[in-house]
Scaffold this active site. Sequence first.
Site, PDB file in Angstrom:
ATOM      1  N   HIS A   1       0.933  -1.185   0.012  1.00  0.00           N
ATOM      2  CA  HIS A   1       0.017   0.036   0.033  1.00  0.00           C
ATOM      3  C   HIS A   1       0.825   1.221   0.051  1.00  0.00           C
ATOM      4  O   HIS A   1       2.078   1.105   0.509  1.00  0.00           O
ATOM      5  CB  HIS A   1      -0.911   0.045   1.286  1.00  0.00           C
ATOM      6  CG  HIS A   1      -1.947  -0.844   1.105  1.00  0.00           C
ATOM      7  ND1 HIS A   1      -3.084  -1.234   2.164  1.00  0.00           N
ATOM      8  CD2 HIS A   1      -2.754  -1.438  -0.037  1.00  0.00           C
ATOM      9  CE1 HIS A   1      -3.886  -2.103   1.549  1.00  0.00           C
ATOM     10  NE2 HIS A   1      -3.749  -2.422   0.361  1.00  0.00           N
TER      11      HIS A   1
ATOM     12  N   HIS B   1      -4.338  -8.445   6.190  1.00  0.00           N
ATOM     13  CA  HIS B   1      -4.766  -6.909   5.687  1.00  0.00           C
ATOM     14  C   HIS B   1      -5.434  -7.272   4.653  1.00  0.00           C
ATOM     15  O   HIS B   1      -5.805  -8.262   4.018  1.00  0.00           O
ATOM     16  CB  HIS B   1      -3.628  -6.114   5.839  1.00  0.00           C
ATOM     17  CG  HIS B   1      -3.931  -4.602   5.656  1.00  0.00           C
ATOM     18  ND1 HIS B   1      -5.073  -4.030   6.414  1.00  0.00           N
ATOM     19  CD2 HIS B   1      -3.444  -3.646   4.867  1.00  0.00           C
ATOM     20  CE1 HIS B   1      -5.133  -2.611   5.671  1.00  0.00           C
ATOM     21  NE2 HIS B   1      -4.045  -2.382   5.021  1.00  0.00           N
TER      22      HIS B   1
ATOM     23  N   ASP C   1       1.222   4.244   1.209  1.00  0.00           N
ATOM     24  CA  ASP C   1       1.643   4.899   2.303  1.00  0.00           C
ATOM     25  C   ASP C   1       2.555   4.205   3.319  1.00  0.00           C
ATOM     26  O   ASP C   1       3.315   4.612   4.286  1.00  0.00           O
ATOM     27  CB  ASP C   1       0.452   5.461   3.288  1.00  0.00           C
ATOM     28  CG  ASP C   1      -0.329   4.023   3.895  1.00  0.00           C
ATOM     29  OD1 ASP C   1      -0.548   3.037   3.161  1.00  0.00           O
ATOM     30  OD2 ASP C   1      -0.809   4.170   4.837  1.00  0.00           O
TER      31      ASP C   1
ATOM     32  N   HIS D   1       0.409   4.641  13.448  1.00  0.00           N
ATOM     33  CA  HIS D   1      -0.394   4.492  12.165  1.00  0.00           C
ATOM     34  C   HIS D   1      -1.915   5.212  12.365  1.00  0.00           C
ATOM     35  O   HIS D   1      -2.827   4.704  12.116  1.00  0.00           O
ATOM     36  CB  HIS D   1      -0.707   3.225  11.600  1.00  0.00           C
ATOM     37  CG  HIS D   1      -0.967   2.980  10.132  1.00  0.00           C
ATOM     38  ND1 HIS D   1      -2.210   2.763  10.039  1.00  0.00           N
ATOM     39  CD2 HIS D   1      -0.299   3.073   9.250  1.00  0.00           C
ATOM     40  CE1 HIS D   1      -2.568   2.557   8.779  1.00  0.00           C
ATOM     41  NE2 HIS D   1      -1.292   2.836   8.238  1.00  0.00           N
TER      42      HIS D   1
END
Length: 301
Positions: free
Chosen positions: A62, A140, A64, A268
């Site tokens: 991902h 995830h 980020d 996070h």
Amino acid sequence: MKLTILGCYAATPRTFTNPTSQILEIKNRLFLIDCGEGTQVQLRRNKIKFSKINHIFISHLHGDHFFGLIGLISTFSLLNRTTDLHVHGPKGIKEIIMLQLRLSNSWTNYDLFFHELDSKESEIIFEDDKVTVKTIPLKHRVYTNGFLFEEKIGERKLNLDAVQNYEIDSCYYQKIKNGKDITLEDGKIIENEQLSFDPIPAKSYAFCSDTVYHEDVITIIKNADVLYHEATFLDSEENLASKTLHCTAKQAATIALKSNVKQLILGHYSTRYENIEMFKEEAITIFPEILLADDGKSFEF
């Protein structure tokens, strides 16, 4: 063991916050964990030497968590790096980076190695004489790993008074540090415990990136000295956490409690919250030793 938070916020960079990236210094090794957008700027801001980074660990694909990687790799070339660079990350990371290098006709002047991961079981992915790194499989929306960094137990420490009392020659000092007994000239055996002290206890650091509440990690991170665990949401948004496969502060604290870790660092955070102190207030009701990550903050253990 020192941890420097370069970025610890979810999704997108903002004026004063950065996506996930951190530097772990352990046994004189410098490891970069995740590489969100703006990582190299944060490295400069925190006065961390680029040249000391030889291993980069990417938790998942991902943006980020890895959009800063191509920029850092390119900057290494501009700085005339010659040392090998190793990137450990999910299968596909090599294709992504090599495509960008190829289409921009920008090749590195150092050897770049990719160690791609696809196992759903915990495995050792790096090991030298002082440190071991193993994966922590997470749950995830895409294939994701956390990472457990463990020091190896060092040498025993010489008890100089005892060694000199027995008039032991210095050529045997390393043998004593290695835990061996010593036999004197008259045949008397001196046990190692009389000549040395226990080594400094080995430390461990567990990094749990994006994941839904997932108790399978507990057996892997059990008794870790420090756990960094994502806490994207507060308990009031538990439904959203479940839907997006993220955790709340309370859930992160529950993992810490059940894993018997010594300290928990939360990070996070969703940028919807204006005050990260709310995460500590929520988590501390479950687990007492709570620290809050924030950009530019360092922790020494």
